[in-house]
Design an enzyme around this catalytic site. Structure first.
Site, PDB file in Angstrom:
ATOM      1  N   GLU A 139       0.806  -1.218   0.000  1.00 47.96           N
ATOM      2  CA  GLU A 139       0.000   0.000   0.000  1.00 47.96           C
ATOM      3  C   GLU A 139       0.841   1.271   0.000  1.00 47.96           C
ATOM      4  OE1 GLU A 139      -2.600  -3.245   1.723  1.00 47.96           O
ATOM      5  OE2 GLU A 139      -0.540  -2.564   2.057  1.00 47.96           O
TER       6      GLU A 139
ATOM      7  N   PHE B 125     -12.278  -7.217  13.614  1.00 46.49           N
ATOM      8  CA  PHE B 125     -11.150  -7.704  12.821  1.00 46.49           C
ATOM      9  C   PHE B 125     -10.766  -6.692  11.749  1.00 46.49           C
ATOM     10  CE2 PHE B 125      -9.650 -10.166   9.075  1.00 46.49           C
ATOM     11  CZ  PHE B 125      -8.423 -10.569   9.603  1.00 46.49           C
ATOM     12  N   GLN B 126      -9.495  -6.367  11.704  1.00 49.22           N
ATOM     13  CA  GLN B 126      -8.923  -5.398  10.767  1.00 49.22           C
ATOM     14  C   GLN B 126      -9.588  -4.030  10.875  1.00 49.22           C
ATOM     15  OE1 GLN B 126      -8.669  -7.116   6.773  1.00 49.22           O
ATOM     16  NE2 GLN B 126      -6.638  -7.914   7.263  1.00 49.22           N
TER      17      GLN B 126
ATOM     18  N   LYS C 291     -18.026  -0.843   5.212  1.00 52.54           N
ATOM     19  CA  LYS C 291     -18.332  -1.921   4.276  1.00 52.54           C
ATOM     20  C   LYS C 291     -19.824  -2.024   3.996  1.00 52.54           C
ATOM     21  CE  LYS C 291     -17.332  -6.792   3.344  1.00 52.54           C
ATOM     22  NZ  LYS C 291     -16.634  -8.022   3.835  1.00 52.54           N
TER      23      LYS C 291
ATOM     24  N   MET D 238      23.732   9.097   3.987  1.00 51.95           N
ATOM     25  CA  MET D 238      23.642  10.376   4.686  1.00 51.95           C
ATOM     26  C   MET D 238      23.836  10.197   6.188  1.00 51.95           C
ATOM     27  SD  MET D 238      23.399  13.601   4.208  1.00 51.95           S
ATOM     28  CE  MET D 238      22.509  14.105   2.729  1.00 51.95           C
TER      29      MET D 238
END
Length: 611
Positions: A83, A145-146, A195, A511
């Site tokens: 993602e 969940f999630q 959802k 760096m």
């Protein structure tokens, strides 16, 4: 809470940000009504606002949206491998097209993986809409969940965000999100959709009317302030045009050139403004700041007037703020009123779009000239030219005959040319790409400036190539940055996105190692990445289906670059194995004054040279 001149809150269902119900708007005469699911409405709304590309990964909560997406002939969905890659790809796409970039993810970890690119887009003012699925409304707040409160998580790093729990709000929310992301100061907007809202069936109406109370970005500058700025410019002895990324966002490069040539004032362009003013122009003093040119840093420090346009007085430019440009009055023009006087007091504040501000300044300065008031900057230019001639950018070649990273990047810029897009990761290679590639056109350089995100380059280059398929896109990446997001090479191969990746491989987190050399007595704690080519970047590239090349000798640099340029049907990865001890100079140590700039270790410029 007010931030960047706009009320930031959560819009849920038809309630406004203040919790009051929306008034019932009159239906437009051309409104159509069609029964569909919330997921279908999402896809239809994206099509209707002009989206053609979405970068994303499906998952449980967002899955209802992927079903109608399967049938869309207007939307290209690019399946990324992480993602974070979706978000950075959407940024790259937005930066080369001028459109709003779109990324999509599911709830929980899918959404939280977008936090870094959302933050990156917020810092660098990139128009982005991130669409995330959320658990069903009945599960919100139950640790389902999630489940993750992505609207709450991203509140400080979005221009605005929405939690949508009613399918009827999806179309309007998408329109509002794109409007907010692309107007005023651009930035990211999150749309989190439950959802059950995606699954519900309702009568979808289009077009929709936006309802954004309090969001009215100012674009037209105040004429009195513009006239005062013009008066200060013609009356100053040592003025500087301090140009930031806002000039690029406003598409104001042509106007900037007219203003600079009309006034004869020197120009410095920040890291985010590279290309806004041609590097080759005689009035261009270069990039200011921590790794800027001596001429640009000196110009700001010794100026008596700073005309800051679309810049935010970032700490990497100012150094120790209390010592920055101590004798300068400040004209500060920005579309975001929250930036003006945030870090440095503005004697003349101007709120407005950079293009309109500059256009009005041109008229006001010309009026000053017509009245016989013109600036005399001859002595100022003698000093500036002395600094520029005495302290040009340069580098030393390694004594052992190994590759110089600066030379590699310089040759890429010379051979590939100014018409390409160059996308840098973060670190030494980013600074060298800013220093040694010449940018002659606006928008040619993409990088993560404000957030400094390792892993930005590969997916951002991928998005840029999708947005500009007929233009060469080169990612200049470090071996540390490259290993954070190189899985998107698989996306590039599968989707036919032939980017070029130049890995500046010094075997270290360069760096950080430079800072350890300078400030930690050479104690290289956890900065060495590998020995014996772990991983072997050529084999890794080939495993992904790319062409892998390696260059280790200076005499081979041009030939390897030329070979990469001949391959246009698949991604190319070049492993440039460079000397590990190269450093970025000039340098202003963090937290110190710009007056303490070093051109090499223990070597500083003589500021009065040329007086």
């Amino acid at each position: 809470m007010r931030r960047r001149g706009f009320f930031v809150g959560r819009a849920a269902s038809p309630a406004s940000a203040f919790g009051r119900p929306h008034p019932s708007p009159r239906k437009p005469k051309d409104m159509t009504t069609e029964q569909m699911t919330g997921a279908q409405a999402l896809v239809r709304a994206l099509e209707n606002v002009g989206v053609d590309t979405v970068f994303g990964i499906p998952g449980g909560a967002i899955l209802p949206a992927y079903d109608p997406l399967y049938d869309s002939v207007k939307l290209r969905h690019i399946l990324v491998r992480h993602e974070q890659g979706a978000g950075h790809a959407a940024q790259g796409y937005a930066m080369v097209t001028g459109k709003v970039g779109v990324c999509m993810a599911t709830s929980g970890p899918g959404a939280t993986n977008l936090v870094t690119p959302i933050s990156d887009a917020y810092m660098d003012s990139v128009p982005l809409v991130a669409i995330t699925g959320q658990v069903a409304t009945s599960l919100i707040g139950t640790d389902g969940f999630q489940e993750a409160d992505i609207a709450g998580i991203t509140m400080p790093i979005t221009k605005h965000n929405f939690l949508v729990t009613d399918a009827k709000d999806i179309g309007r929310t998408i329109v509002e999100a794109f409007h907010i992301a692309s107007t005023g100061r651009p930035g990211p907007v999150l749309v989190d959709i439950a959802k059950d809202a995606l699954q519900a069936t309702f009568d979808f109406e289009w077009p929709v009317q936006m309802h954004l109370p309090g969001y009215r970005p100012v674009t037209r500058p105040h004429s009195k302030q513009v006239r005062e700025a013009a008066r200060l410019i013609t009356g100053a002895e040592r003025p500087v045009l301090y140009v930031g990324g806002g000039v690029l966002k406003a598409g104001a490069s042509a106007e900037l050139k007219v203003l600079a040539e009309l006034t004869g004032v020197p120009v410095v362009t920040t890291l985010m403004a590279k290309g806004a003013f041609p590097d080759s122009h005689p009035q261009h003093m270069g990039m200011p700041g921590m790794h800027g040119t001596v001429g640009a840093v000196g110009a700001l420090q010794r100026s008596d007037l700073l005309v800051a346009i679309g810049a935010r007085f970032d700490d990497r430019v100012t150094g120790m703020l209390d010592t920055f440009a101590p004798d300068a009055k400040v004209v500060h023009a920005d579309i975001d009123p929250a930036e003006i006087s945030k870090n440095r007091h503005a004697d003349v504040p101007i709120v407005g779009d950079a293009r309109e501000v500059i256009a009005d300044l041109i008229v006001a300065v010309q009026a000053e000239h017509d009245a016989g008031r013109t600036g005399d900057y001859a002595a100022w230019w003698r000093q500036l030219n002395a600094w520029r001639d005495t302290y040009p950018l340069g580098y030393d070649l390694p004594e052992d005959g190994s590759l110089s990273p600066q030379q590699v990047i310089e040759r890429i810029g010379a051979l590939v040319g100014p018409d390409a897009y160059y996308v840098a990761g973060v670190g030494q290679h980013q600074m060298w790409a800013a220093q040694f590639i010449k940018y002659e056109r606006p928008g040619a350089f993409l990088n993560s400036g404000g957030a400094g995100t390792m892993g930005y380059a590969v997916p951002a280059a991928m998005g840029a190539k999708v947005g500009a398929p007929d233009t060469q896109v080169w990612a200049i990446d470090g071996d540390g940055c490259f290993q954070m997001t190189n899985q998107e090479l698989a996306t590039c191969v599968v989707e036919g996105i032939p980017v070029k990746i130049a890995v500046i491989n010094n075997g270290n987190l360069g760096m950080v190692r430079q800072w350890q050399t300078l400030f930690y007595e050479g104690r290289y704690s956890n900065t060495k990445l590998h020995t014996n080519r772990v991983p072997d970047f050529v084999k890794l590239a080939e495993a992904y289906g790319c062409v892998g090349l390696r260059c280790e000798r200076p005499e081979d640099v041009d030939a390897v670059i030329a070979k990469a340029m001949e391959i246009n049907d698949t991604p190319v990865v070049i492993d440039f194995v460079v000397h590990p001890d190269a450093m970025v100079w000039p340098m202003v140590a963090a937290g110190t004054s710009n007056d303490d700039i070093k051109i090499a270790r223990d070597l500083a410029p003589e500021w009065e040279n040329g007086d």
